[in-house]
Design an enzyme around this catalytic site. Structure first.
Site, PDB file in Angstrom:
ATOM      1  N   ARG A 292       0.830  -1.215   0.000  1.00  0.00           N
ATOM      2  CA  ARG A 292       0.000   0.000   0.000  1.00  0.00           C
ATOM      3  C   ARG A 292       0.858   1.257   0.000  1.00  0.00           C
ATOM      4  O   ARG A 292       0.356   2.358  -0.078  1.00  0.00           O
ATOM      5  CB  ARG A 292      -0.973  -0.003   1.174  1.00  0.00           C
ATOM      6  CG  ARG A 292      -0.318  -0.077   2.523  1.00  0.00           C
ATOM      7  CD  ARG A 292      -1.342   0.036   3.621  1.00  0.00           C
ATOM      8  NE  ARG A 292      -0.737  -0.166   4.916  1.00  0.00           N
ATOM      9  CZ  ARG A 292      -1.308   0.165   6.054  1.00  0.00           C
ATOM     10  NH1 ARG A 292      -2.505   0.711   6.050  1.00  0.00           N
ATOM     11  NH2 ARG A 292      -0.702  -0.063   7.203  1.00  0.00           N
TER      12      ARG A 292
ATOM     13  N   TYR B 207      -7.855 -12.703  19.471  1.00  0.00           N
ATOM     14  CA  TYR B 207      -6.750 -12.898  18.522  1.00  0.00           C
ATOM     15  C   TYR B 207      -6.657 -14.355  18.070  1.00  0.00           C
ATOM     16  O   TYR B 207      -6.541 -14.643  16.864  1.00  0.00           O
ATOM     17  CB  TYR B 207      -5.436 -12.452  19.182  1.00  0.00           C
ATOM     18  CG  TYR B 207      -4.223 -12.541  18.282  1.00  0.00           C
ATOM     19  CD1 TYR B 207      -3.952 -11.539  17.352  1.00  0.00           C
ATOM     20  CD2 TYR B 207      -3.355 -13.626  18.359  1.00  0.00           C
ATOM     21  CE1 TYR B 207      -2.835 -11.624  16.522  1.00  0.00           C
ATOM     22  CE2 TYR B 207      -2.237 -13.719  17.536  1.00  0.00           C
ATOM     23  CZ  TYR B 207      -1.990 -12.710  16.628  1.00  0.00           C
ATOM     24  OH  TYR B 207      -0.880 -12.800  15.798  1.00  0.00           O
TER      25      TYR B 207
ATOM     26  N   LYS C  61      -7.389 -15.829  14.237  1.00  0.00           N
ATOM     27  CA  LYS C  61      -6.425 -16.614  13.462  1.00  0.00           C
ATOM     28  C   LYS C  61      -7.004 -18.005  13.142  1.00  0.00           C
ATOM     29  O   LYS C  61      -6.757 -18.550  12.069  1.00  0.00           O
ATOM     30  CB  LYS C  61      -5.100 -16.742  14.224  1.00  0.00           C
ATOM     31  CG  LYS C  61      -4.354 -15.431  14.406  1.00  0.00           C
ATOM     32  CD  LYS C  61      -3.918 -14.824  13.089  1.00  0.00           C
ATOM     33  CE  LYS C  61      -3.016 -13.611  13.272  1.00  0.00           C
ATOM     34  NZ  LYS C  61      -2.689 -12.945  12.012  1.00  0.00           N
TER      35      LYS C  61
ATOM     36  N   LEU D 258       7.185 -13.286  18.070  1.00  0.00           N
ATOM     37  CA  LEU D 258       8.230 -12.967  17.093  1.00  0.00           C
ATOM     38  C   LEU D 258       9.297 -12.061  17.680  1.00  0.00           C
ATOM     39  O   LEU D 258       8.991 -11.125  18.425  1.00  0.00           O
ATOM     40  CB  LEU D 258       7.616 -12.259  15.878  1.00  0.00           C
ATOM     41  CG  LEU D 258       6.620 -13.056  15.042  1.00  0.00           C
ATOM     42  CD1 LEU D 258       6.012 -12.166  13.960  1.00  0.00           C
ATOM     43  CD2 LEU D 258       7.273 -14.280  14.424  1.00  0.00           C
TER      44      LEU D 258
HETATM   45  N1  LIG Z   1       4.055 -10.258  16.710  1.00  0.00           N
HETATM   46  C1  LIG Z   1       4.084 -11.510  17.085  1.00  0.00           C
HETATM   47  O1  LIG Z   1       4.704 -11.874  18.095  1.00  0.00           O
HETATM   48  C2  LIG Z   1       3.337 -12.548  16.274  1.00  0.00           C
HETATM   49  C3  LIG Z   1       3.339 -13.863  16.713  1.00  0.00           C
HETATM   50  C4  LIG Z   1       2.714 -14.840  15.942  1.00  0.00           C
HETATM   51  C5  LIG Z   1       2.098 -14.491  14.748  1.00  0.00           C
HETATM   52  N2  LIG Z   1       2.090 -13.196  14.343  1.00  0.00           N
HETATM   53  C6  LIG Z   1       1.442 -12.881  13.062  1.00  0.00           C
HETATM   54  O2  LIG Z   1       2.439 -12.906  12.048  1.00  0.00           O
HETATM   55  C7  LIG Z   1       2.020 -12.090  10.958  1.00  0.00           C
HETATM   56  C8  LIG Z   1       3.175 -11.233  10.508  1.00  0.00           C
HETATM   57  O3  LIG Z   1       3.656 -10.507  11.622  1.00  0.00           O
HETATM   58  P1  LIG Z   1       4.773  -9.375  11.464  1.00  0.00           P
HETATM   59  O4  LIG Z   1       5.160  -8.983  12.827  1.00  0.00           O
HETATM   60  O5  LIG Z   1       5.788  -9.798  10.456  1.00  0.00           O
HETATM   61  O6  LIG Z   1       3.872  -8.212  10.829  1.00  0.00           O
HETATM   62  P2  LIG Z   1       4.183  -6.655  10.799  1.00  0.00           P
HETATM   63  O7  LIG Z   1       5.629  -6.383  10.959  1.00  0.00           O
HETATM   64  O8  LIG Z   1       3.225  -5.977  11.713  1.00  0.00           O
HETATM   65  O9  LIG Z   1       3.789  -6.324   9.268  1.00  0.00           O
HETATM   66  C9  LIG Z   1       2.482  -6.451   8.840  1.00  0.00           C
HETATM   67  C10 LIG Z   1       2.387  -6.289   7.344  1.00  0.00           C
HETATM   68  O10 LIG Z   1       0.977  -6.162   7.028  1.00  0.00           O
HETATM   69  C11 LIG Z   1       0.803  -4.969   6.291  1.00  0.00           C
HETATM   70  N3  LIG Z   1      -0.452  -4.292   6.628  1.00  0.00           N
HETATM   71  C12 LIG Z   1      -0.890  -3.928   7.848  1.00  0.00           C
HETATM   72  N4  LIG Z   1      -2.041  -3.261   7.742  1.00  0.00           N
HETATM   73  C13 LIG Z   1      -2.341  -3.203   6.416  1.00  0.00           C
HETATM   74  C14 LIG Z   1      -3.413  -2.640   5.660  1.00  0.00           C
HETATM   75  N5  LIG Z   1      -4.415  -1.998   6.241  1.00  0.00           N
HETATM   76  N6  LIG Z   1      -3.377  -2.763   4.324  1.00  0.00           N
HETATM   77  C15 LIG Z   1      -2.375  -3.410   3.730  1.00  0.00           C
HETATM   78  N7  LIG Z   1      -1.324  -3.978   4.363  1.00  0.00           N
HETATM   79  C16 LIG Z   1      -1.317  -3.858   5.704  1.00  0.00           C
HETATM   80  C17 LIG Z   1       1.947  -4.055   6.684  1.00  0.00           C
HETATM   81  O11 LIG Z   1       2.102  -3.092   5.664  1.00  0.00           O
HETATM   82  P3  LIG Z   1       2.501  -1.558   6.014  1.00  0.00           P
HETATM   83  O12 LIG Z   1       4.003  -1.591   6.176  1.00  0.00           O
HETATM   84  O13 LIG Z   1       2.038  -0.811   4.831  1.00  0.00           O
HETATM   85  O14 LIG Z   1       1.797  -1.195   7.300  1.00  0.00           O
HETATM   86  C18 LIG Z   1       3.093  -5.054   6.793  1.00  0.00           C
HETATM   87  O15 LIG Z   1       3.631  -5.334   5.533  1.00  0.00           O
HETATM   88  C19 LIG Z   1       0.807 -11.312  11.454  1.00  0.00           C
HETATM   89  O16 LIG Z   1      -0.351 -11.875  10.896  1.00  0.00           O
HETATM   90  C20 LIG Z   1       0.822 -11.524  12.952  1.00  0.00           C
HETATM   91  O17 LIG Z   1      -0.488 -11.527  13.503  1.00  0.00           O
HETATM   92  C21 LIG Z   1       2.706 -12.220  15.069  1.00  0.00           C
END
Ligand SMILES: NC(=O)c1ccc[n+]([C@@H]2O[C@H](COP(=O)([O-])OP(=O)(O)OC[C@H]3O[C@@H](n4cnc5c(N)ncnc54)[C@H](OP(=O)(O)O)[C@@H]3O)[C@@H](O)[C@H]2O)c1
Length: 220
Positions: free
Chosen positions: A37, A125, A129, A152
């Site tokens: 985006r 959450y 998922k 993560l």
């Molecule tokens: N954090 C944790 O500890 C954890 C643990 C287990 C699983 N997860 C899951 O793992 C997945 C990836 O996590 P991550 O930490 O790598 O994610 P992240 O760093 O938060 O990145 C999320 C991605 O989604 C995109 N995104 C968010 N809102 C958007 C929107 N409205 N429209 C289009 N794109 C959008 C972001 O794009 P922009 O850069 O444009 O915002 C970014 O590329 C997620 O589904 C998360 O729930 C996370």
């Protein structure tokens, strides 16, 4: 070069950034489409950046005619503000991407979900998922790979207190996460990305769920 094509959603995120690097620099893919985006700070001869409106993904249907699709989208309740807005990003967009890719005969769909994903969970959450996984499993692909990482680890532009606090615990008292608690061990975003890249090359048929321990083994 095998000459496969890939599409990645979420390539600006913690896992997605690392995965984009693997896709561009590995030998398996000749073209990588990143739907974003906002512009990527990345230029590479294999990369095709596509700035899209995620609410109108069907307008870009031709971009979904690829071999492998990697979905690393997601947000936090802090950023999304409401559960409805979070659901749209974490469930509706990935499902729309999977449907479009399946309709264009993509072969493999690889999705980041989360540990404890459970459609019947009382925790929003985990339930979200779980519902996401249920929907994705219904969409036909030769290979569906669902990754369930635990917390993560990795460098983010934003500060997330919970992740920082947990990372400190994992570093200072790693023995707490031994034996039956090994599955709760935090995992590097890069390890998840590496596991996704490798799993896409296995050509497994049907749906495979990768728990965090297995992600660590494949991607570590
Ligand atoms: N954090 C944790 O500890 C954890 C643990 C287990 C699983 N997860 C899951 O793992 C997945 C990836 O996590 P991550 O930490 O790598 O994610 P992240 O760093 O938060 O990145 C999320 C991605 O989604 C995109 N995104 C968010 N809102 C958007 C929107 N409205 N429209 C289009 N794109 C959008 C972001 O794009 P922009 O850069 O444009 O915002 C970014 O590329 C997620 O589904 C998360 O729930 C996370």
């Amino acid at each position: 070069m095998a000459g496969k094509t890939a599409l990645i959603a979420g390539s600006t995120g913690l896992i997605g950034k690392e995965l984009l690097h693997f896709l561009l620099n590995g030998s398996e893919y000749e073209k990588v489409i990143a739907i974003v985006r906002r512009p990527l700070e990345n230029a590479h001869p294999k990369l095709e950046e596509k700035i899209v409106d995620f609410d109108r993904l069907d307008q870009y249907i031709e971009s979904f005619a690829v071999d492998d699709v990697f979905c690393c989208l997601g947000t936090t309740i802090k950023k999304a503000k409401t559960q409805e807005a979070m659901w749209k990003i974490d469930v509706d967009y990935p499902v729309a991407i999977a449907r479009l890719a399946s309709s264009q005969e993509a072969k493999r769909f690889l999705l980041v979900s989360s540990m404890n994903a459970d459609p019947n969970s009382p925790i929003f959450y985990s339930k979200m998922k779980g519902k996401l996984e249920e929907e994705i499993k219904q969409i036909p692909f030769e290979t569906t790979a669902i990754f369930r990482p635990s917390l993560l680890l990795g460098e983010r532009e934003e500060f997330r207190f919970g992740e920082k606090a947990a990372a400190a615990i994992f570093t200072k008292v790693p023995f707490l996460f031994a034996g039956p608690f090994k599955k709760y061990r935090a995992i590097e975003g890069k390890t998840v990305a590496s596991a996704m890249y490798r799993a896409a090359q296995l050509n497994r048929s049907g749906v495979t769920i990768y728990p965090s321990e297995q992600i660590q083994e494949i991607g570590g």
